[in-house]
Design a protein around this motif. Structure first.
Motif, PDB file in Angstrom:
ATOM      1  N   ASN A   9      13.750 -14.881   7.789  1.00 38.75           N
ATOM      2  CA  ASN A   9      12.452 -15.379   7.355  1.00 38.75           C
ATOM      3  C   ASN A   9      11.286 -14.412   7.442  1.00 38.75           C
ATOM      4  O   ASN A   9      10.176 -14.770   7.070  1.00 38.75           O
ATOM      5  N   ALA A  10      11.493 -13.207   7.915  1.00 39.10           N
ATOM      6  CA  ALA A  10      10.371 -12.287   8.069  1.00 39.10           C
ATOM      7  C   ALA A  10      10.300 -11.239   6.960  1.00 39.10           C
ATOM      8  O   ALA A  10       9.507 -10.308   7.030  1.00 39.10           O
ATOM      9  N   GLY A  11      11.124 -11.382   5.918  1.00 33.38           N
ATOM     10  CA  GLY A  11      11.176 -10.380   4.856  1.00 33.38           C
ATOM     11  C   GLY A  11       9.881 -10.201   4.104  1.00 33.38           C
ATOM     12  O   GLY A  11       9.520  -9.087   3.708  1.00 33.38           O
ATOM     13  N   ALA A  12       9.158 -11.294   3.871  1.00 32.78           N
ATOM     14  CA  ALA A  12       7.940 -11.223   3.061  1.00 32.78           C
ATOM     15  C   ALA A  12       6.873 -10.354   3.697  1.00 32.78           C
ATOM     16  O   ALA A  12       6.070  -9.731   3.004  1.00 32.78           O
ATOM     17  N   LEU A  13       6.850 -10.295   5.017  1.00 31.83           N
ATOM     18  CA  LEU A  13       5.767  -9.619   5.719  1.00 31.83           C
ATOM     19  C   LEU A  13       5.717  -8.135   5.388  1.00 31.83           C
ATOM     20  O   LEU A  13       4.645  -7.561   5.232  1.00 31.83           O
ATOM     21  N   ARG A  14       6.872  -7.486   5.269  1.00 33.76           N
ATOM     22  CA  ARG A  14       6.917  -6.033   5.115  1.00 33.76           C
ATOM     23  C   ARG A  14       7.372  -5.592   3.735  1.00 33.76           C
ATOM     24  O   ARG A  14       7.715  -4.427   3.532  1.00 33.76           O
ATOM     25  N   VAL A  15       7.377  -6.510   2.776  1.00 32.23           N
ATOM     26  CA  VAL A  15       7.923  -6.180   1.469  1.00 32.23           C
ATOM     27  C   VAL A  15       7.127  -5.083   0.767  1.00 32.23           C
ATOM     28  O   VAL A  15       7.696  -4.165   0.173  1.00 32.23           O
ATOM     29  N   PHE A  16       5.799  -5.140   0.811  1.00 28.27           N
ATOM     30  CA  PHE A  16       5.013  -4.130   0.103  1.00 28.27           C
ATOM     31  C   PHE A  16       5.127  -2.769   0.783  1.00 28.27           C
ATOM     32  O   PHE A  16       5.189  -1.734   0.112  1.00 28.27           O
ATOM     33  N   ASP A  17       5.174  -2.787   2.099  1.00 27.25           N
ATOM     34  CA  ASP A  17       5.346  -1.550   2.841  1.00 27.25           C
ATOM     35  C   ASP A  17       6.670  -0.892   2.454  1.00 27.25           C
ATOM     36  O   ASP A  17       6.733   0.302   2.127  1.00 27.25           O
ATOM     37  N   LYS A  18       7.756  -1.694   2.447  1.00 28.40           N
ATOM     38  CA  LYS A  18       9.085  -1.141   2.206  1.00 28.40           C
ATOM     39  C   LYS A  18       9.319  -0.831   0.733  1.00 28.40           C
ATOM     40  O   LYS A  18       9.698   0.291   0.360  1.00 28.40           O
ATOM     41  N   ILE A  19       9.092  -1.817  -0.135  1.00 26.11           N
ATOM     42  CA  ILE A  19       9.393  -1.648  -1.556  1.00 26.11           C
ATOM     43  C   ILE A  19       8.406  -0.696  -2.211  1.00 26.11           C
ATOM     44  O   ILE A  19       8.776   0.122  -3.062  1.00 26.11           O
ATOM     45  N   GLY A  20       7.138  -0.783  -1.815  1.00 27.52           N
ATOM     46  CA  GLY A  20       6.133   0.106  -2.399  1.00 27.52           C
ATOM     47  C   GLY A  20       6.425   1.560  -2.113  1.00 27.52           C
ATOM     48  O   GLY A  20       6.303   2.421  -2.990  1.00 27.52           O
ATOM     49  N   LYS A  21       6.812   1.869  -0.892  1.00 26.51           N
ATOM     50  CA  LYS A  21       7.105   3.259  -0.536  1.00 26.51           C
ATOM     51  C   LYS A  21       8.375   3.763  -1.204  1.00 26.51           C
ATOM     52  O   LYS A  21       8.490   4.938  -1.542  1.00 26.51           O
ATOM     53  N   LEU A  22       9.364   2.884  -1.386  1.00 22.33           N
ATOM     54  CA  LEU A  22      10.623   3.300  -1.989  1.00 22.33           C
ATOM     55  C   LEU A  22      10.519   3.430  -3.508  1.00 22.33           C
ATOM     56  O   LEU A  22      10.926   4.440  -4.086  1.00 22.33           O
ATOM     57  N   ALA A  23       9.976   2.406  -4.152  1.00 22.93           N
ATOM     58  CA  ALA A  23      10.005   2.345  -5.615  1.00 22.93           C
ATOM     59  C   ALA A  23       8.732   2.848  -6.275  1.00 22.93           C
ATOM     60  O   ALA A  23       8.743   3.185  -7.458  1.00 22.93           O
ATOM     61  N   GLY A  24       7.634   2.875  -5.529  1.00 21.14           N
ATOM     62  CA  GLY A  24       6.361   3.249  -6.125  1.00 21.14           C
ATOM     63  C   GLY A  24       5.556   2.030  -6.539  1.00 21.14           C
ATOM     64  O   GLY A  24       6.122   1.008  -6.954  1.00 21.14           O
TER      65      GLY A  24
END
Length: 423
Positions: free
Chosen positions: A124-139
């Motif tokens: 249930n904690a995936g939403a919290l760090r999605v922009f940090d993780k996906i933004g850095k990986l994918a742009g």
């Protein structure tokens, strides 16, 4: 849509639509099973998925919601190939009547007070760090957020998002009560660290909402604004992480942890995240089409009831809500004309077995695991009297099923065949 692959990922979901120009749309990618039934690590299976669609001209990913069994494969795919997807659609964050992103607030509390190795935290904690993780990986330039009223195009077909609404979202009363109960406990404490945490929590929620707006499908924010929004969230999360050890030492910490890990909270919050799944269907001109598609994520019956007036009487393909389980069963399916229904479940699924009403529907079922269906175990394939008579011409696509030209294929891991209609 020219074809569809439904991947056998245990209790999880990964559906891939293929287009005319060798484009793909991947809807979710995740599993609760770190190791699949044949022993394959899910992380290794994502490499197989990546290679399978490596020649696609354009790859798009759409996430319905942030549960691990739908979201967990996305970071793995991007770690293996950061530029794999040209577009990534994420669900927007619904707000209550006061503008509070209640699901995110609970995700923050879970992240801070629940041990990371627990299922509650991992699910249930995936939403919290999605922009940090996906933004850095994918742009930042490939990320977009979707909400009810938005639309997107794939394979020259327009898809309309039906759910969830962004504002005044009808959160379940049980979920609201849990949030109020925990916040009341925190606010009765005069400890300086708790006051600092409450302020940081509100600041992070506000920053997250700004980020969702900056990445909205039709936004006026430029790339610098998007980047700045992600940086703000990253800095706030760093502050939050630094605060966690001290929070665990507070007298009320164990009380909050027990509440968040309790069955009442787990069920209410998990169902609320499911209920906020993106639901979308193709825009129709009224004529029947192979593109008539309804994708439901893990929508609960309340969400399906809410969009029922906008649904059509018939669809070519419907994805069964919440893996075809009893908790996700929606009675409206019984009166709907459905040619094919997709059920993504697993033998070791923790979310429930396939509801016994699905085999009674007058539609071809495409199931990723008969082991999760009592009817299938007792009576062999539930499709035995339903033969697909379609013969859609697909010169560039091999036959998916010996008896049909429907183009729908269950993609197994190893050599195990999942769906009996493919024997």
């Amino acid at each position: 849509m020219q074809w569809m692959d439904v991947h056998q990922v245990g209790f999880g979901e990964c559906v891939v639509l293929g287009g005319r120009n060798k484009d793909i749309l991947m809807i979710d990618c995740g599993s609760l099973n770190g190791r699949l039934d044949d022993g394959t690590l899910f992380s290794d299976y994502t490499r197989q998925i990546s290679e399978q669609y490596g020649r696609a001209k354009q790859r798009t990913f759409l996430l319905t919601h942030f549960h691990k069994d739908h979201y967990g494969g996305l970071p793995l795919l991007l770690e293996q190939n950061p530029r794999y997807f040209g577009q990534i659609f994420l669900p927007n964050c619904p707000l209550n009547e006061k503008g509070v992103p209640l699901l995110l607030e609970l995700a923050i509390l879970i992240d801070c007070f629940v041990p990371k190795q627990t299922l509650t935290s991992r699910m249930n904690a995936g939403a919290l760090r999605v922009f940090d993780k996906i933004g850095k990986l994918a742009g930042t330039e490939v990320i977009y957020t979707l909400k009810a009223g938005d639309s997107f195009v794939f394979d020259r077909v327009t898809y309309d998002v039906l759910w969830p609404p962004r504002d005044s979202y009808p959160f379940d009363p049980a979920c609201i009560h849990i949030s109020q109960e925990i916040n009341a406990i925190l606010r009765t404490q005069s400890h300086q660290r708790i006051q600092a945490f409450l302020e940081l929590k509100e600041e992070l929620c506000a920053a997250y909402v700004r980020c969702m707006d900056a990445f909205a499908l039709h936004t006026h924010a430029d790339q610098q604004e998007r980047f700045d929004c992600i940086e703000d969230i990253c800095l706030l999360i760093q502050d939050l992480d630094a605060m966690i050890p001290a929070l665990h030492l507070l007298p009320v910490a164990q009380t909050i942890t027990d509440l968040l890990c309790g069955q009442r909270c787990n069920m209410a919050y998990s169902d609320a995240v499911n209920g906020a799944s993106l639901i979308f269907h193709n825009r129709s001109d009224g004529s029947l089409s192979y593109d008539d598609l309804l994708m439901t994520g893990d929508a609960n019956p309340a969400a399906m009831d809410a969009i029922a007036p906008r649904l059509r009487d018939s669809y070519y393909i419907v994805k069964a809500p919440h893996h075809g389980t009893r908790s996700g069963w929606w009675p409206g399916l019984e009166s709907m004309g459905i040619s094919h229904i997709l059920i993504s479940n697993g033998a070791k699924g923790r979310g429930g077995r396939v509801d016994a009403r699905y085999p009674t529907l007058n539609a071809l079922r495409h199931c990723t695991s008969g082991a999760s269906c009592e009817f299938c175990q007792e009576n062999s394939c539930c499709n035995r009297l339903l033969l697909c008579q379609e013969a859609r011409p697909r010169p560039s696509v091999p036959a998916k099923c010996r008896r049909s030209g429907c183009g729908i294929q269950i993609v197994p891991f190893g050599k195990k065949i999942a769906c009996s209609c493919q024997d």
